[in-house]
Design an enzyme around this catalytic site. Structure first.
Site: not given
Length: 557
Positions: A492, A52, A410, A263
Site C-alpha cells: 500500500g 500495485g 462484504c 490513488q
C-alpha cells in the site's frame, strides 16, 4: 526465456469439482494463486504482476511452476514455506496447521527502503508482494470497491448531509486498486473524474464496467461532469492525463470538486508514478535504464500533485489521502504542510475497525457465479437488520463484473464473520454450493496492519508505528488453523512504511473445516477489536465487552 519474470502464457484457475491436488485444502491455494494471474484479474499477468506497481504472485515463472507442482503433491499434514514468492521448503506439521505459510518482502528496519529492496529484487532475492498479490487472495478491483464506497458514503454524511447527488469526486489512478474509485463513487451517488496516464488501464475499467466513459482532454471530461451533475446523474469518466498536471490546472481554473482524493501508485516512485511531462513509453524505458532519474522526477511531480490537493483543502474542499503514501513523499521533497489533509482511515473508517469490521471476502472455487449469488442471499438471511449491507449486496450484483473466479467483498465484523463462514461451510456440505469456497480478507483490516500513514494513522494513544499487532495476528491465525497465512512488508504505502498480515481459510463442508472456521473467523477480527481497545477507543472497549473478549491487560478480566 531471457527474463525469468516474463512469459507469454495465460494462466487461469481450474473450475468445477475435479481436484488437481490431493485435497481441497491444497486445491484452494493452487486455484487462488492461479486466479491472481488470470488475464481478467491481474494488471500485467505475463510479468507476474497482479496489482500495485510491482505486486507479484510469485518471484519468477520457474518459482510459480514449482509452487504449483508442490501444491499438487502436498499431503494433508505438510506445510509449504514460501519466501518472497519462492517455494523454499516443505515440512511435516499436522492437519490443522496451515498448508502454506508465506513471508513477502520483509526487511530488517534499518534496510527497509526501496533502494535496498530494489537491489535485492534485481539479484532475484526478493519479491514485492503488495497485500493480496503475494498472498493469493486478490479478487480484482472488486476487492476495494466496498471500502471505497463506505469511505465516500461517510464523507457524504459528514460534509453533504448524506446526499452526494449532483456532487463530483476528483481522483487519480485507475490501476487494480484505484480502478474501484469511479464505481464506488457512482454507487455512493456521486460523479467521478479519475485521471489516469495509461490508456490501457482506462480501457480495462471500461471493459469491466468500473468506469462509464473515457476522455482525452480536460475540457471534454469537465463537460461530461457538468452535464451529469446538472442532470443529477451518477456517472464516471476516466481522463487520459497526468494527475500532477491535471490537479494543479483544475485549481488554477477555479474549478472546485466536491471531494478530492488520489490513488495513483505513488508508493513506488519508479514503477508506480508517471513524472509530469513524460510519456508512458519514455517512463517504461527509463525504469530500466535510469531508475534513479525516474524516482527523482516522480517525487518532484508528487510534490506538485500534493500541493494542489493542499490548495483544494485550504479552499474548503473535503480532501483525503487514500493510502498511497503520497503525502509522505511530498513532505520528504520539502512540502512542509503535506499532511494538512487527513488520511481516509482516521477521517472516515476507524469506527468500523473498532468493531472488527473490515473487508471480509470469499471466492467460489466452482467458478459458478450462482454460488456467489446463493451466498449473497445467505448473508441477507443471517444479517436481516443490516439494510445498508443488503443495499451493498444488491448494488454489487447489479454493477460489479466478476474477474476470474466469482467472488464477493462484504464488510462485516466480529460476531458475524464466523457465522457466515459456518453457514457457507454447511452450504458446501449439503450441496447448495457446487464446490468449496475460500474466505479471506484484505491485509487492510482492523487488526492485521501497522501503517502510520494509512490504517494506523493518528492512533489515539500514539501507537501508529507499533507493528507487534500484525505479527500477533499472523501467529494467532496460524495457531487457529487458517489454510494459508501471510506476513508482508511495504504493501500500500511502500518499503519502510507498513507491516501487515493476511489469512485465507477454505470451507470444504467438513467438520474439521467448521472447527477451523469458527476459530479463525472469530479470532482474526477479535485481534482488531483488541488492538483498538488497547489504543483507548471507547467503541472498541464496548465491543470487546459485548462480545465477551478476554483482554486481561486492557479490560482487567
Amino acid at each position: 526465456m531471457n527474463n525469468p519474470r516474463h512469459n507469454i502464457r495465460d494462466v487461469r484457475a481450474p473450475q468445477g469439482t475435479e481436484l488437481n491436488a490431493k485435497s481441497w485444502m491444497t486445491e484452494a491455494p493452487l486455484r487462488m494463486l492461479m486466479n491472481n494471474l488470470d488475464p481478467d484479474v491481474a494488471e500485467r499477468p505475463h510479468e507476474l504482476v497482479v496489482y500495485g506497481g510491482i505486486g507479484r504472485a510469485a518471484r519468477t515463472w520457474d518459482d510459480f511452476d514449482r509452487i504449483v507442482a508442490t501444491l499438487k503433491d502436498l499431503n494433508e499434514d505438510e506445510t509449504l514455506i514460501v519466501q518472497s514468492g519462492k517455494p523454499v521448503g516443505v515440512f511435516r506439521t499436522h492437519k490443522d496447521a496451515p498448508r502454506v505459510l508465506i513471508a513477502n518482502s520483509n526487511l530488517v528496519p534499518h534496510w527497509a527502503n526501496w533502494d535496498h529492496f530494489n537491489e535485492l529484487d534485481k539479484k532475484g532475492l526478493a519479491m514485492y508482494g503488495q497485500m493480496t498479490a503475494g498472498s493469493w487472495i486478490y479478487i480484482g478491483t472488486q476487492g476495494i470497491v466496498q471500502g471505497t464506497y463506505e469511505t465516500f458514503v461517510e464523507a457524504g454524511r459528514q460534509h453533504y448531509d448524506g446526499n452526494l447527488k449532483g456532487k463530483w469526486i476528483l481522483t487519480g489512478g485507475l490501476g487494480g486498486m484505484g480502478g474501484a474509485q469511479p464505481l464506488a463513487a457512482v454507487m455512493a451517488g456521486a460523479c467521478c473524474l479519475a485521471v489516469e496516464c495509461d490508456e490501457t488501464r482506462v480501457d480495462f475499467r471500461l471493459r469491466t464496467r468500473y468506469v462509464d466513459a473515457k476522455a482525452h482532454t480536460l475540457d471534454e471530461a469537465l463537460a461530461l461532469i457538468d452535464q451529469w451533475t446538472k442532470a443529477g446523474e451518477a456517472k464516471s469518466v476516466g481522463l487520459i492525463g497526468n494527475a500532477a498536471e491535471i490537479f494543479p490546472e483544475l485549481f488554477r481554473r477555479g474549478v472546485r470538486p466536491d471531494i478530492v482524493t488520489d490513488q495513483t501508485s505513488a508508493h513506488d516512485p519508479i514503477h508506480g508514478y508517471l513524472p509530469a511531462g513524460w510519456t508512458v513509453a519514455e517512463w517504461r524505458a527509463k525504469q530500466e535504464s535510469d531508475p534513479k532519474a525516474v524516482a527523482a522526477a516522480a517525487r518532484a511531480s508528487m510534490k506538485v500533485h500534493v500541493q494542489a490537493m493542499v490548495d483544494f483543502w485550504n479552499a474548503g474542499v473535503p480532501t483525503l489521502d487514500y493510502g498511497n503514501n503520497i503525502r509522505q513523499v511530498a513532505k520528504d521533497e520539502g512540502l512542509e504542510n503535506a499532511f494538512a489533509f487527513p488520511g481516509f482511515v482516521p477521517a472516515y473508517i476507524r469506527p468500523l475497525f473498532c468493531r472488527g469490521i473490515g473487508p471480509f471476502r470469499w471466492a467460489a472455487l466452482s467458478g459458478d457465479p450462482e454460488d456467489i449469488y446463493k451466498t449473497d442471499a445467505k448473508v441477507k438471511e443471517l444479517l436481516p437488520d443490516n439494510k445498508h449491507l443488503h443495499n451493498w449486496l444488491d448494488m454489487a450484483r447489479e454493477r460489479i463484473a466478476f474477474q476470474g473466479l466469482p467472488a464477493r467483498i462484504c464488510w462485516v465484523g466480529l460476531g458475524d464473520r464466523h457465522r457466515l463462514g459456518l453457514a457457507f461451510n454447511e452450504m458446501v456440505r449439503n450441496g447448495e454450493l457446487k464446490a468449496p469456497v475460500v474466505i479471506g480478507r484484505d491485509h487492510l483490516d482492523s487488526g492485521s496492519v501497522a501503517s502510520p500513514n494509512r490504517e494506523t494513522e493518528a492512533m489515539k494513544d500514539g501507537s501508529d508505528a507499533v507493528s507487534d499487532w500484525p505479527l500477533l495476528n499472523a501467529l494467532l491465525n496460524t495457531a487457529s488453523g487458517a489454510t494459508w497465512v501471510s506476513l508482508h512488508h511495504g504493501g500500500g504505502v511502500g518499503m519502510g512504511f507498513s507491516q501487515h498480515s493476511g489469512m485465507v481459510i477454505c470451507a470444504d463442508g467438513t467438520d474439521d473445516a467448521a472447527r477451523r472456521l469458527e476459530r479463525v473467523l472469530w479470532n482474526d477480527p477479535a485481534t482488531g477489536v483488541m488492538r483498538h481497545a488497547d489504543a483507548g477507543y471507547d467503541i472498541a472497549v464496548e465491543c470487546a465487552k459485548e462480545q465477551g473478549l478476554r483482554l486481561p491487560g486492557i479490560l482487567g478480566n
